[in-house]
Design a protein around this motif. Structure first.
Motif, mmCIF file in Angstrom:
data_model
loop_
_atom_site.group_PDB
_atom_site.id
_atom_site.type_symbol
_atom_site.label_atom_id
_atom_site.label_comp_id
_atom_site.label_asym_id
_atom_site.label_seq_id
_atom_site.Cartn_x
_atom_site.Cartn_y
_atom_site.Cartn_z
ATOM 1 N N PHE A 151 0.807 -1.062 0.076
ATOM 2 C CA PHE A 151 0.080 0.025 0.056
ATOM 3 C C PHE A 151 0.853 1.311 0.024
ATOM 4 O O PHE A 151 1.720 1.435 0.825
ATOM 5 C CB PHE A 151 -0.840 0.360 1.308
ATOM 6 C CG PHE A 151 -1.719 1.127 1.174
ATOM 7 C CD1 PHE A 151 -2.991 1.468 0.647
ATOM 8 C CD2 PHE A 151 -1.529 2.211 2.185
ATOM 9 C CE1 PHE A 151 -3.515 2.495 0.722
ATOM 10 C CE2 PHE A 151 -2.106 3.331 2.474
ATOM 11 C CZ PHE A 151 -3.204 3.538 1.589
ATOM 12 N N ASP A 152 0.779 2.139 -0.779
ATOM 13 C CA ASP A 152 1.651 3.284 -0.926
ATOM 14 C C ASP A 152 0.467 4.590 -0.789
ATOM 15 O O ASP A 152 -0.198 4.842 -1.333
ATOM 16 C CB ASP A 152 1.957 3.539 -2.392
ATOM 17 C CG ASP A 152 2.849 4.682 -2.744
ATOM 18 O OD1 ASP A 152 3.125 5.446 -1.659
ATOM 19 O OD2 ASP A 152 2.993 5.013 -3.730
ATOM 20 N N PRO A 153 1.036 4.995 0.531
ATOM 21 C CA PRO A 153 0.118 6.176 0.884
ATOM 22 C C PRO A 153 0.131 7.334 0.242
ATOM 23 O O PRO A 153 -0.841 8.148 0.068
ATOM 24 C CB PRO A 153 0.725 6.542 2.460
ATOM 25 C CG PRO A 153 2.045 5.821 2.433
ATOM 26 C CD PRO A 153 1.839 4.860 1.542
ATOM 27 N N VAL A 154 1.241 7.676 -0.476
ATOM 28 C CA VAL A 154 1.496 8.739 -1.152
ATOM 29 C C VAL A 154 0.705 8.849 -2.388
ATOM 30 O O VAL A 154 -0.143 9.887 -2.740
ATOM 31 C CB VAL A 154 2.975 9.073 -1.677
ATOM 32 C CG1 VAL A 154 3.061 10.379 -2.491
ATOM 33 C CG2 VAL A 154 3.669 9.359 -0.286
ATOM 34 N N GLN A 155 0.734 7.767 -3.293
ATOM 35 C CA GLN A 155 -0.368 7.294 -4.158
ATOM 36 C C GLN A 155 -1.490 7.519 -3.954
ATOM 37 O O GLN A 155 -2.498 8.115 -4.378
ATOM 38 C CB GLN A 155 0.145 5.948 -4.782
ATOM 39 C CG GLN A 155 -0.584 5.668 -5.888
ATOM 40 C CD GLN A 155 -0.474 6.688 -7.145
ATOM 41 O OE1 GLN A 155 0.787 6.994 -7.323
ATOM 42 N NE2 GLN A 155 -1.317 7.053 -7.981
ATOM 43 N N TYR A 156 -1.729 6.924 -2.535
ATOM 44 C CA TYR A 156 -3.359 6.978 -2.347
ATOM 45 C C TYR A 156 -3.767 8.446 -2.064
ATOM 46 O O TYR A 156 -4.855 9.031 -2.492
ATOM 47 C CB TYR A 156 -3.464 6.295 -0.787
ATOM 48 C CG TYR A 156 -4.863 6.367 -0.231
ATOM 49 C CD1 TYR A 156 -5.787 5.518 -0.671
ATOM 50 C CD2 TYR A 156 -5.079 7.240 0.779
ATOM 51 C CE1 TYR A 156 -7.100 5.574 -0.027
ATOM 52 C CE2 TYR A 156 -6.589 7.482 1.147
ATOM 53 C CZ TYR A 156 -7.562 6.572 0.695
ATOM 54 O OH TYR A 156 -8.719 6.581 1.503
ATOM 55 N N LEU A 157 -2.998 9.378 -1.330
ATOM 56 C CA LEU A 157 -3.211 10.824 -1.162
ATOM 57 C C LEU A 157 -3.214 11.438 -2.756
ATOM 58 O O LEU A 157 -4.158 12.582 -2.781
ATOM 59 C CB LEU A 157 -2.210 11.415 -0.422
ATOM 60 C CG LEU A 157 -2.276 10.890 0.974
ATOM 61 C CD1 LEU A 157 -1.195 11.608 1.897
ATOM 62 C CD2 LEU A 157 -3.790 11.307 1.731
ATOM 63 N N LYS A 158 -2.562 10.877 -3.706
ATOM 64 C CA LYS A 158 -2.816 11.603 -4.950
ATOM 65 C C LYS A 158 -4.044 11.348 -5.655
ATOM 66 O O LYS A 158 -4.694 12.243 -6.228
ATOM 67 C CB LYS A 158 -1.560 11.204 -5.806
ATOM 68 C CG LYS A 158 -0.152 11.757 -5.511
ATOM 69 C CD LYS A 158 0.861 11.517 -6.438
ATOM 70 C CE LYS A 158 2.108 12.358 -6.062
ATOM 71 N NZ LYS A 158 3.179 11.713 -6.494
ATOM 72 N N GLU A 159 -4.514 10.259 -5.184
ATOM 73 C CA GLU A 159 -5.879 9.685 -5.650
ATOM 74 C C GLU A 159 -7.029 10.497 -5.032
ATOM 75 O O GLU A 159 -8.401 10.697 -5.245
ATOM 76 C CB GLU A 159 -6.092 8.277 -5.817
ATOM 77 C CG GLU A 159 -5.364 7.359 -6.686
ATOM 78 C CD GLU A 159 -5.195 5.920 -6.381
ATOM 79 O OE1 GLU A 159 -5.892 5.649 -5.534
ATOM 80 O OE2 GLU A 159 -4.228 5.402 -6.983
ATOM 81 N N HIS A 160 -6.679 10.917 -3.878
ATOM 82 C CA HIS A 160 -7.527 11.705 -2.867
ATOM 83 C C HIS A 160 -7.146 13.060 -2.491
ATOM 84 O O HIS A 160 -6.563 13.261 -1.475
ATOM 85 C CB HIS A 160 -7.944 10.827 -1.604
ATOM 86 C CG HIS A 160 -8.393 9.422 -2.001
ATOM 87 N ND1 HIS A 160 -7.670 8.589 -2.371
ATOM 88 C CD2 HIS A 160 -9.716 9.077 -1.574
ATOM 89 C CE1 HIS A 160 -8.306 7.414 -2.362
ATOM 90 N NE2 HIS A 160 -9.563 7.825 -2.119
ATOM 91 N N PRO A 161 -7.191 13.892 -3.494
ATOM 92 C CA PRO A 161 -6.449 15.174 -3.433
ATOM 93 C C PRO A 161 -7.159 16.173 -2.450
ATOM 94 O O PRO A 161 -6.395 16.817 -1.656
ATOM 95 C CB PRO A 161 -6.679 15.872 -4.846
ATOM 96 C CG PRO A 161 -7.751 15.204 -5.610
ATOM 97 C CD PRO A 161 -7.784 13.796 -4.750
ATOM 98 N N MET A 162 -8.358 15.855 -2.100
ATOM 99 C CA MET A 162 -8.984 16.936 -0.874
ATOM 100 C C MET A 162 -8.152 16.516 0.336
ATOM 101 O O MET A 162 -7.934 17.082 1.301
ATOM 102 C CB MET A 162 -10.323 16.483 -0.677
ATOM 103 C CG MET A 162 -11.098 17.226 -1.976
ATOM 104 S SD MET A 162 -10.560 18.872 -2.155
ATOM 105 C CE MET A 162 -11.500 19.694 -0.859
ATOM 106 N N GLN A 163 -8.022 15.083 0.617
ATOM 107 C CA GLN A 163 -7.191 14.765 1.736
ATOM 108 C C GLN A 163 -5.880 15.044 1.735
ATOM 109 O O GLN A 163 -5.237 15.168 2.774
ATOM 110 C CB GLN A 163 -7.470 13.043 1.862
ATOM 111 C CG GLN A 163 -7.319 12.441 3.187
ATOM 112 C CD GLN A 163 -7.693 11.104 3.309
ATOM 113 O OE1 GLN A 163 -8.337 10.432 2.600
ATOM 114 N NE2 GLN A 163 -7.060 10.509 4.532
ATOM 115 N N GLY A 164 -4.899 14.921 0.651
ATOM 116 C CA GLY A 164 -3.709 14.979 0.646
ATOM 117 C C GLY A 164 -3.312 16.480 0.343
ATOM 118 O O GLY A 164 -2.147 16.860 0.343
ATOM 119 N N ALA A 165 -4.233 17.415 0.077
ATOM 120 C CA ALA A 165 -3.733 18.918 0.069
ATOM 121 C C ALA A 165 -2.998 19.283 1.032
ATOM 122 O O ALA A 165 -3.301 18.949 2.269
ATOM 123 C CB ALA A 165 -5.148 19.523 -0.157
#
Lengths: 196, 177
Positions: A151-165
Motif C-alpha cells: 500500500f502506497d500512502p503517497v499514491q493514495y493521497l494523490k488519488e484523494h487530493p482533498m485529503q492530501g492537499a
C-alpha cells in the motif's frame, strides 16, 4: 507452574521449541514442515487452549506482520500470565496471496476485536468471526488494506487530493472558487454602518 | 448600534467557553493551561461539555477523516458567534502525518479557521498567547470565521462532499454518521 515448566510442558505435549529470549518473554513458532493448513490450525487452536488451561489468563493482542518478500503474513498471538508474569507469543505463518484463517474467538473472547483489526489493516479473513468483517476504525475505505507493505500512502493521497492537499500544490486548481466578499456585520438598523 | 456591538464583543471576549473536544496529542497541553500555573480561568475561559454551550472549538492535533466528520457536526451545532482554532502543525498542513492514509492535511478547506498556532507541540506559553490573542480578536470583532462559513457555505460544503463522497447532513435533517 514456573516458566521452565511451561517450556517443558509445551515441548512434551506439542513437540514445539519454546524460546526464552529474555526474561518474561516466551516465543513459540508453529512450523510449516509440509503440514496442511488444517493440521497447523488445529495445532494453533490446541496450543492456545492448552495455554489457557495451564497458566495464561489474558490475550493481550493479535498482530500481523507483512513479510512481503517472503510472501507470508505472520500472525502473533500474545498471551499474558499474571501468575508467572510472562508473555507467551505464538507465531503462525499465513500465505500472503490467500490470507484465509480460522477464528479463535471460541477460546479467547478478546480475539473478536483483535481479529477485526487485523482484517481491516491486513485483509486476513477469519472464518467463524462475523464481526471481523465489519469496519473497525476506517470509514468508507476504498483501497487495499492500509498496513500492507504494497500500500502506497503517497499514491493514495494523490488519488484523494482533498485529503492530501497541503503538501501537493496541484489539487488547489481543482477546488471550487471561493466567494471572497468581505463578511460584514448584519445590520438591524441604526444610524451608521457597522463594518467594524 | 456599532458602539453597542463593540460593547457586546468586549463582553464576549471575557467569557469564552471552550468545547472540551480535543483531537490528537494537543489535549496534553490543555491541563497546564487550565491548572494553577497558567490558569486560563482568569481570562474567563473555561471548559464546557456540550457544543451548544461552547464558543470556541480547539482542534488540537491531527485531523483524521473520521474525526473531521465529528468536528463538523460539533461546529455546526455551536451557536454563533463561534470560533475555531487550529492548534499545532497537523491541522495546518498535515505535520508529521502529511503522508498518512487516515489524516486530512488541511483543515481550512473544510471549516473556517480563526487562529492558527504553529508548533509540534505548542508549549503552554504558546497556548496562553493563543488565548490572549483570541480574546483581542474577539474584542475587536476580527474573528469572523462563522460569518465566513455562512457566506461561503457552498465552497465548504463542496469540499466536504469531495472529501467524504456524500453530504454529511441531508436536507431532511438526517445525518450520515
Amino acid at each position: 507452574m514456573r516458566v521452565e515448566e511451561v517450556v517443558k510442558a509445551i515441548k512434551d505435549k506439542f513437540g514445539l521449541e519454546v524460546e526464552n529470549p529474555y526474561p518474561r518473554r516466551l516465543r513459540v513458532k508453529i512450523p510449516v514442515d509440509g503440514k496442511s493448513d488444517e493440521e497447523r490450525r488445529q495445532v494453533l487452536r490446541d496450543l492456545l487452549q492448552y495455554a489457557k488451561e495451564i497458566e495464561f489468563q489474558h490475550m493481550s493482542f493479535i498482530t500481523c506482520v507483512d513479510f512481503i518478500k517472503e510472501g507470508r503474513f505472520e500472525l502473533n498471538y500474545g498471551l499474558w500470565s499474571y501468575t508467572i508474569p510472562t508473555m507467551l507469543v505464538v507465531k503462525y505463518d499465513l500465505d500472503r496471496e490467500n490470507p484465509k484463517h480460522i477464528t479463535v474467538v471460541d477460546i479467547w473472547k478478546p480475539a473478536k476485536i483483535w481479529e477485526q483489526e487485523v482484517h481491516e489493516m491486513f485483509g486476513v479473513e477469519f472464518e467463524g468471526n462475523p464481526r471481523s468483517f465489519e469496519p473497525y476504525v476506517l470509514e468508507d475505505w476504498d483501497s487495499i488494506p492500509p498496513l500492507r507493505k504494497d500500500f502506497d500512502p503517497v499514491q493514495y493521497l494523490k488519488e484523494h487530493p482533498m485529503q492530501g492537499a497541503g503538501y501537493d500544490p496541484l489539487p488547489y486548481a481543482n477546488l471550487v472558487e471561493k466567494n471572497l466578499e468581505q463578511p460584514t456585520v448584519q445590520e438591524t438598523g441604526g444610524d451608521e454602518g457597522a463594518n467594524s | 448600534m456599532a458602539e453597542w456591538l463593540k460593547l457586546i464583543d468586549k463582553a464576549r471576549s471575557r467569557s469564552i467557553w471552550m468545547l472540551m473536544y480535543c483531537t490528537g496529542c494537543g489535549a496534553m497541553e490543555m491541563p497546564p493551561a487550565m491548572t494553577s500555573r497558567f490558569d486560563m480561568e482568569r481570562f474567563g475561559i473555561m471548559p464546557m461539555a456540550t457544543p451548544r454551550q461552547a464558543d470556541v472549538i480547539l482542534v488540537t492535533g491531527y485531523v483524521t477523516k473520521k474525526t473531521l466528520k465529528r468536528i463538523i457536526y460539533a461546529y455546526e451545532q455551536m451557536p454563533a458567534p463561534k470560533w475555531l482554532v487550529a492548534h499545532g502543525s497537523c491541522p495546518i498542513n498535515g505535520g508529521v502525518y502529511w503522508d498518512s492514509h487516515a489524516t486530512v492535511n488541511r483543515l481550512d478547506l473544510f471549516l473556517p479557521v480563526d487562529l492558527y498556532v504553529a508548533g509540534c507541540m505548542p508549549r503552554a506559553e504558546a497556548n496562553m498567547k493563543m488565548f490572549t490573542e483570541l480574546i483581542d480578536m474577539v474584542a475587536k470583532g476580527e474573528a469572523r470565521g462563522w460569518e465566513e462559513y455562512e457566506k461561503n457555505k457552498a465552497y465548504y460544503k463542496e469540499n466536504q462532499r469531495k472529501l467524504f463522497g456524500y453530504d454529511l447532513v441531508f436536507t431532511d435533517g438526517r445525518s450520515a454518521l
